[in-house]
Design a protein around this motif. Sequence first.
Motif, mmCIF file in Angstrom:
data_model
loop_
_atom_site.group_PDB
_atom_site.id
_atom_site.type_symbol
_atom_site.label_atom_id
_atom_site.label_comp_id
_atom_site.label_asym_id
_atom_site.label_seq_id
_atom_site.Cartn_x
_atom_site.Cartn_y
_atom_site.Cartn_z
ATOM 1 N N TYR A 61 -7.048 3.489 1.033
ATOM 2 C CA TYR A 61 -6.736 2.174 1.649
ATOM 3 C C TYR A 61 -7.799 1.756 2.865
ATOM 4 O O TYR A 61 -7.590 0.845 3.518
ATOM 5 C CB TYR A 61 -5.536 1.539 2.034
ATOM 6 N N ALA A 121 0.683 -1.015 -0.063
ATOM 7 C CA ALA A 121 -0.059 0.002 0.056
ATOM 8 C C ALA A 121 0.985 1.188 -0.055
ATOM 9 O O ALA A 121 1.595 1.338 0.676
ATOM 10 C CB ALA A 121 -0.883 -0.079 1.115
ATOM 11 N N ARG A 143 -7.950 -1.141 -2.474
ATOM 12 C CA ARG A 143 -7.625 -2.241 -1.643
ATOM 13 C C ARG A 143 -7.703 -3.519 -2.477
ATOM 14 O O ARG A 143 -6.905 -4.610 -1.998
ATOM 15 C CB ARG A 143 -8.622 -2.228 -0.399
#
Length: 350
Positions: A295, A278, A322
Motif C-alpha cells: 500500500y 488495507a 492501492r
Amino acid sequence: MTLRLFPEWHPQDAIQLTWPTPTSDWAPLLEHIEATLEAMVVAITRYQPVLIVVHDDRQRARLDARFAALGVDAARYHLAVAPSDDTWARDHGPIAIERDGTLELLDYVFTGWGGKFAAERDDALTRTLADQQLFAAAVVSQALILEGGAIDTDGEGTLLTTRACLLNPNRNPGLDRDAIENQLAEQLGVSRVLWLEHGHLEGDDTDSHVDTLARFCDPATIAYVRCDDPDDVHHEALMAMEEELKALRREDGSPYRLLPLPWPKPCFDPEDGHRLPATYANFLIINGAVLVPTYGDAADYRALKVLDEAFPGRDVIPIDCRAVIRQHGSLHCLTMQLPRGSLNPALFPG
C-alpha cells in the motif's frame, strides 16, 4: 466416504481472475485496477497459468494484445468470455474439495455479501464456465450461501472463520451455528470450526471475511493482522482477536505458531475520505510463490519479511493494491485458486 477441503498451498492448475468492465463500479478506476491485474498476471504466469473471465470478444482481443506487449506467454493464460457483475473471484469462484480421491468444484450461492450489491451474473459464473467445458472436475451446486473469502483451512480438517460473517442473518437466516457447522462438515469434510468473535476492518463490505484478518500458512501457522496503535479505531477489536488466536489449539492440543502482520497507516478514499480496508492478510499462495498486497506504506517491507518467514522456499512478490482497496477488497479477494485436476487439460496442454 472421505472429504477434504484443499488448503491454498495444494498444487494448483491455475488462478482464476474476473476482469472488470467499463460499465462496472470500477469505471472511474479502470486504468488503475487493470494495471494492478496486469501486474498480477505477469507475476502469476511466471509460476503457473491464469484463467481470466472477460466480458466479451472485444475485451478478449484487447487483453491478448496487452499481454503480448507485456511479454506474457500466451500458453500461460486463457481468456473465457462470460457475463459478470464484479471482479471478486474469491467469492464467486468454485471451492474445491476431494471426495473419495476425486476432485469436485462446489458452486455455492453468492448474493453480493448478503444482498449489498447485484450478483446474479457472478452467482451464475461458475456454471457458465462449466457449460463451456473449461473444467475437468465435476461442478456441484450447493444451496448454502458461502463465499471463499469467508473461510480458510489447514487442509487437515480445521476451518477458520468469523462469527460476524458466517452467522450473519443476511447470509443463511434459517441456520444457527450448529446447522452451519453440520453443513460445512457434510459438504467440505471439516471436523473442526474455529470461530473468531472479534476483528473487523473499516470499509470492508464482507462482514469480516477471515481472509482480511487471519490466514493459515501451514497446518501449524497462522498469520494475522495486529493493530499496535492504541488510537486506531481497530485497536480494541484486533487485540481481542489476537487473544482469541493465542487461545486456539490444534487438534493435538498444541498452540498455533502465530505471526503478527504489521499495521499500515490508515488509507482513505480520496473522493469522500472514508477509511479503506488495507490488510496484509489478503495474500495469495500460488505454486512456488506468495503474492502480497502492498500500500505504499513503510509497513510493506515488514509484511514481506513476515510472510517470507512464513513461507520458506517460496518467492514473496509485492503487488501494489492501492487501487484495489478503493473498491473495498484486496489481492486475495480478486483471485480463486483452482487445484491440480480442476481444468480441462486442453486449456493448458503440457
